[in-house]
Design a protein around this motif. Structure first.
Motif, PDB file in Angstrom:
ATOM      1  N   VAL A  28      41.201  40.908  32.559  1.00 44.98           N
ATOM      2  CA  VAL A  28      40.565  39.934  33.453  1.00 44.98           C
ATOM      3  C   VAL A  28      41.582  38.853  33.768  1.00 44.98           C
ATOM      4  CG1 VAL A  28      38.613  38.362  33.792  1.00 44.98           C
ATOM      5  CG2 VAL A  28      38.334  40.404  32.345  1.00 44.98           C
ATOM      6  N   THR A  29      41.871  38.680  35.066  1.00 43.93           N
ATOM      7  CA  THR A  29      42.859  37.680  35.498  1.00 43.93           C
ATOM      8  C   THR A  29      42.288  36.881  36.667  1.00 43.93           C
ATOM      9  OG1 THR A  29      43.946  39.158  37.062  1.00 43.93           O
ATOM     10  CG2 THR A  29      44.774  39.182  34.823  1.00 43.93           C
ATOM     11  N   PRO A  30      41.819  35.659  36.413  1.00 43.95           N
ATOM     12  CA  PRO A  30      41.235  34.868  37.493  1.00 43.95           C
ATOM     13  C   PRO A  30      42.230  34.401  38.550  1.00 43.95           C
ATOM     14  CG  PRO A  30      41.358  33.584  35.490  1.00 43.95           C
ATOM     15  CD  PRO A  30      41.754  34.981  35.131  1.00 43.95           C
ATOM     16  N   ARG A  31      43.511  34.339  38.190  1.00 41.66           N
ATOM     17  CA  ARG A  31      44.530  33.988  39.186  1.00 41.66           C
ATOM     18  C   ARG A  31      45.670  34.996  39.068  1.00 41.66           C
ATOM     19  NH1 ARG A  31      46.927  28.586  36.301  1.00 41.66           N
ATOM     20  NH2 ARG A  31      44.884  27.816  36.788  1.00 41.66           N
ATOM     21  N   GLN A  32      46.634  34.907  39.955  1.00 40.11           N
ATOM     22  CA  GLN A  32      47.765  35.843  39.954  1.00 40.11           C
ATOM     23  C   GLN A  32      48.367  35.933  38.565  1.00 40.11           C
ATOM     24  OE1 GLN A  32      48.166  37.632  42.591  1.00 40.11           O
ATOM     25  NE2 GLN A  32      49.806  38.798  41.707  1.00 40.11           N
ATOM     26  N   ALA A  53      33.996  38.128  38.863  1.00 43.94           N
ATOM     27  CA  ALA A  53      33.592  39.263  38.032  1.00 43.94           C
ATOM     28  C   ALA A  53      32.457  38.807  37.123  1.00 43.94           C
ATOM     29  CB  ALA A  53      34.763  39.768  37.201  1.00 43.94           C
ATOM     30  N   GLY A  54      31.454  39.662  36.991  1.00 45.97           N
ATOM     31  CA  GLY A  54      30.290  39.283  36.214  1.00 45.97           C
ATOM     32  C   GLY A  54      30.218  39.953  34.858  1.00 45.97           C
ATOM     33  N   GLU A  55      29.213  39.561  34.115  1.00 41.43           N
ATOM     34  CA  GLU A  55      28.986  40.121  32.784  1.00 41.43           C
ATOM     35  C   GLU A  55      28.872  41.639  32.856  1.00 41.43           C
ATOM     36  OE1 GLU A  55      25.751  39.676  29.145  1.00 41.43           O
ATOM     37  OE2 GLU A  55      25.287  38.809  31.110  1.00 41.43           O
ATOM     38  N   ARG A  56      28.099  42.128  33.816  1.00 41.18           N
ATOM     39  CA  ARG A  56      27.886  43.576  33.951  1.00 41.18           C
ATOM     40  C   ARG A  56      29.198  44.294  34.275  1.00 41.18           C
ATOM     41  NH1 ARG A  56      25.320  45.761  31.057  1.00 41.18           N
ATOM     42  NH2 ARG A  56      26.481  47.641  31.139  1.00 41.18           N
ATOM     43  N   ASP A  74      43.576  36.516  30.824  1.00 46.48           N
ATOM     44  CA  ASP A  74      44.619  35.543  31.106  1.00 46.48           C
ATOM     45  C   ASP A  74      43.962  34.330  31.767  1.00 46.48           C
ATOM     46  OD1 ASP A  74      47.166  34.523  31.162  1.00 46.48           O
ATOM     47  OD2 ASP A  74      47.959  35.938  32.628  1.00 46.48           O
ATOM     48  N   ASP A  75      44.478  33.158  31.510  1.00 45.28           N
ATOM     49  CA  ASP A  75      43.935  31.918  32.070  1.00 45.28           C
ATOM     50  C   ASP A  75      42.446  31.771  31.750  1.00 45.28           C
ATOM     51  OD1 ASP A  75      46.378  31.043  33.366  1.00 45.28           O
ATOM     52  OD2 ASP A  75      46.060  32.691  34.771  1.00 45.28           O
ATOM     53  N   ALA A  76      42.106  31.982  30.485  1.00 45.71           N
ATOM     54  CA  ALA A  76      40.713  31.973  30.037  1.00 45.71           C
ATOM     55  C   ALA A  76      40.001  30.661  30.331  1.00 45.71           C
ATOM     56  CB  ALA A  76      40.644  32.287  28.547  1.00 45.71           C
ATOM     57  N   GLU A  77      40.732  29.566  30.337  1.00 41.42           N
ATOM     58  CA  GLU A  77      40.092  28.270  30.570  1.00 41.42           C
ATOM     59  C   GLU A  77      39.431  28.186  31.938  1.00 41.42           C
ATOM     60  OE1 GLU A  77      44.350  27.698  32.001  1.00 41.42           O
ATOM     61  OE2 GLU A  77      43.362  28.761  30.382  1.00 41.42           O
TER      62      GLU A  77
END
Length: 186
Positions: A28-32, A53-56, A74-77
């Motif tokens: 899971v990567t919210p940014r590049q 992206a959701g829980e499912r 990555d970038d969990a915050e």
């Protein structure tokens, strides 16, 4: 660790090690992120990008694993209030019994200041890799108080490996280059 300390590179090295040991991955990567290069590789169940992206989405990829699996974030915050946050909590809560793990990377200051959700649950393990700690107080993230000689300016990838409150200095190696060239770290 702080920005440009080698967090993404450390996750890439961990990803390679986990896959080599038969663990399947959800990334899971919210940014590049260099972790996006793992998409389509053997052992990688999926790479979810952005904050939508959701829980499912996360749990259905995990459910397709044939054996041990880990979620690398990555970038969990950036995902504390995201739809996938509930999935991360589920992995932490039920992971040991289901051969599941959650591996988070983020900025020390942001992760240390979180007081709810999956970040707090992850911190309870008192285990992790603290990259380039700048002050002894940075160790509070993982329940340690390192000496002044263990903190301060350091090369990328240098840090403290913390296991249940005990720490030792480490240097994260660079991952092997891929067909698309060497990885970028931050």
């Amino acid at each position: 660790g702080p920005p440009r300390s080698g967090r993404s590179t450390a996750l890439l090295v961990m990803a390679g090690s986990l896959v080599d040991r038969g663990c399947e991955l959800v990334v899971v990567t919210p940014r590049q992120s260099p972790l996006r290069s793992l998409a389509g590789r053997p052992g990688v169940l999926g790479v979810l990008t952005g904050t939508l992206a959701g829980e499912r989405d996360v749990l259905s990829l995990l459910d397709s694993a044939l054996g041990p699996a880990a979620v690398l974030v990555d970038d969990a915050e950036l995902l504390v209030d995201a739809p996938a946050a509930a999935a991360f909590e589920t992995v932490l809560r039920d992971g040991r019994d289901g051969q599941r793990a959650l591996v988070l990377a983020g900025t020390t200051s942001e992760l240390a200041s979180g007081y709810r959700g999956f970040v707090v649950e992850a911190r309870k393990s008192r285990s992790g890799l603290l990259l380039t700690p700048e002050h002894p107080a940075d160790g509070e993230l993982l329940g340690i108080r390192p000496s002044r000689s263990a903190v301060g300016p350091a090369p990328k990838g240098r840090g403290l490996l913390v296991t249940r409150g005990e720490y030792r200095p480490v240097q994260v190696p660079l991952p092997p280059p891929t067909a698309s060239g060497p990885p970028a770290s931050r």
